[in-house]
Design an enzyme around this catalytic site. Sequence first.
Site, PDB file in Angstrom:
ATOM      1  N   CYS A  57       2.031  21.936 -15.784  1.00 23.44           N
ATOM      2  CA  CYS A  57       2.468  20.836 -16.646  1.00 23.44           C
ATOM      3  C   CYS A  57       3.481  21.328 -17.689  1.00 23.44           C
ATOM      4  O   CYS A  57       3.184  22.262 -18.435  1.00 23.44           O
ATOM      5  CB  CYS A  57       1.258  20.218 -17.334  1.00 23.44           C
ATOM      6  SG  CYS A  57       1.704  18.976 -18.556  1.00 23.44           S
ATOM      7  N   CYS A  64      -3.572  16.468 -19.710  1.00 27.70           N
ATOM      8  CA  CYS A  64      -3.074  15.790 -20.924  1.00 27.70           C
ATOM      9  C   CYS A  64      -2.553  14.382 -20.644  1.00 27.70           C
ATOM     10  O   CYS A  64      -2.135  13.684 -21.556  1.00 27.70           O
ATOM     11  CB  CYS A  64      -1.989  16.633 -21.598  1.00 27.70           C
ATOM     12  SG  CYS A  64      -0.406  16.626 -20.725  1.00 27.70           S
ATOM     13  N   CYS A 115       1.539  20.781 -21.365  1.00 19.25           N
ATOM     14  CA  CYS A 115       0.358  21.525 -21.809  1.00 19.25           C
ATOM     15  C   CYS A 115       0.093  22.784 -20.981  1.00 19.25           C
ATOM     16  O   CYS A 115      -0.828  23.538 -21.274  1.00 19.25           O
ATOM     17  CB  CYS A 115      -0.880  20.618 -21.802  1.00 19.25           C
ATOM     18  SG  CYS A 115      -1.530  20.281 -20.148  1.00 19.25           S
ATOM     19  N   GLN A 140       0.845  -1.194   0.000  1.00 17.38           N
ATOM     20  CA  GLN A 140       0.000   0.000   0.000  1.00 17.38           C
ATOM     21  C   GLN A 140       0.881   1.246   0.000  1.00 17.38           C
ATOM     22  O   GLN A 140       0.385   2.358  -0.059  1.00 17.38           O
ATOM     23  CB  GLN A 140      -0.860   0.043   1.267  1.00 17.38           C
ATOM     24  CG  GLN A 140      -1.735  -1.163   1.477  1.00 17.38           C
ATOM     25  CD  GLN A 140      -2.577  -0.987   2.729  1.00 17.38           C
ATOM     26  OE1 GLN A 140      -3.668  -0.444   2.691  1.00 17.38           O
ATOM     27  NE2 GLN A 140      -2.064  -1.430   3.852  1.00 17.38           N
ATOM     28  N   ASN A 141       2.196   1.032   0.145  1.00 22.00           N
ATOM     29  CA  ASN A 141       3.101   2.175   0.249  1.00 22.00           C
ATOM     30  C   ASN A 141       3.398   2.770  -1.122  1.00 22.00           C
ATOM     31  O   ASN A 141       3.420   2.064  -2.124  1.00 22.00           O
ATOM     32  CB  ASN A 141       4.409   1.747   0.927  1.00 22.00           C
ATOM     33  CG  ASN A 141       4.162   1.286   2.348  1.00 22.00           C
ATOM     34  OD1 ASN A 141       3.107   1.572   2.916  1.00 22.00           O
ATOM     35  ND2 ASN A 141       5.105   0.564   2.916  1.00 22.00           N
ATOM     36  N   HIS A 147      -1.458   1.479  -4.206  1.00 23.92           N
ATOM     37  CA  HIS A 147      -1.832   2.888  -4.050  1.00 23.92           C
ATOM     38  C   HIS A 147      -0.982   3.808  -4.927  1.00 23.92           C
ATOM     39  O   HIS A 147      -0.847   4.992  -4.641  1.00 23.92           O
ATOM     40  CB  HIS A 147      -1.719   3.315  -2.575  1.00 23.92           C
ATOM     41  CG  HIS A 147      -2.765   2.679  -1.710  1.00 23.92           C
ATOM     42  ND1 HIS A 147      -2.866   2.902  -0.359  1.00 23.92           N
ATOM     43  CD2 HIS A 147      -3.779   1.822  -2.010  1.00 23.92           C
ATOM     44  CE1 HIS A 147      -3.878   2.206   0.143  1.00 23.92           C
ATOM     45  NE2 HIS A 147      -4.438   1.533  -0.840  1.00 23.92           N
ATOM     46  N   ASP A 203       6.168   4.846  -1.335  1.00 27.80           N
ATOM     47  CA  ASP A 203       7.501   5.430  -1.151  1.00 27.80           C
ATOM     48  C   ASP A 203       8.594   4.802  -2.012  1.00 27.80           C
ATOM     49  O   ASP A 203       9.723   5.307  -2.045  1.00 27.80           O
ATOM     50  CB  ASP A 203       7.899   5.363   0.337  1.00 27.80           C
ATOM     51  CG  ASP A 203       7.796   3.947   0.915  1.00 27.80           C
ATOM     52  OD1 ASP A 203       8.110   2.980   0.197  1.00 27.80           O
ATOM     53  OD2 ASP A 203       7.415   3.809   2.086  1.00 27.80           O
ATOM     54  N   CYS A 232      -0.215  14.602 -15.316  1.00 23.34           N
ATOM     55  CA  CYS A 232      -1.036  15.780 -15.583  1.00 23.34           C
ATOM     56  C   CYS A 232      -2.474  15.324 -15.794  1.00 23.34           C
ATOM     57  O   CYS A 232      -2.730  14.462 -16.633  1.00 23.34           O
ATOM     58  CB  CYS A 232      -0.513  16.500 -16.832  1.00 23.34           C
ATOM     59  SG  CYS A 232      -1.636  17.796 -17.402  1.00 23.34           S
TER      60      CYS A 232
END
Length: 191
Positions: free
Chosen positions: A153, A132, A156, A103-104, A121, A106, A129
């Site tokens: 971004c 786009c 875009c 679930q990390n 996750h 990092d 972005c």
Amino acid sequence: MTTATETALDQVAALLRTARSAIAFTGAGISVESGIPHFRGEGGLWTKFDPYKVAHIDTFRKDPAQYWTYSLEHRRADAEPNPAHRALVELESRGHLRAVITQNTDGLHQKAGNRQVIELHGSSKSVVCLDCEARFPRAEIDRRNREHCPPSCPSCGGQFLKPTVVLFGEALPEAALREAQVLAMAADVPL
Ligand SMILES: [Zn+2]
């Protein structure tokens, strides 16, 4: 005299020795020793911040700057894997562990050297972005962020650059979820 913990560890070792498709399922707890704050429970981030205010997709769309400020303050980009991460690498390299499902966000399992890592996750190592759908390495966006927060971004000019982590109110990434389900169904030892 052996302690209860030692006995339990011996039992786990015996199970892993004969396992053919063990998996490890990890969450925030494994990264606490690496200095990454956990979320729930005593002293967790969600006891200090309301996740619906700082980490919900609706709030993000309303005010990305608030999210980025929170994220810059609490992210530990320089965190290093700890012995628990390295133990899982050792198990994988010796053929006792098929995959880590985490679930990390990092990236410490990969940094430690695990090859099969399913991130349920998402990952904080890249940024997408929302206009786009271009993706960028997090380090590049952090640099822009230091000049102007929230960052825009590079492709875009859109104002909604979001780390590729799953925020509250968002669905889990489908491919990762499917892969995790297949591994979990086939697992003979889930850690
Ligand atoms: Zn864009």
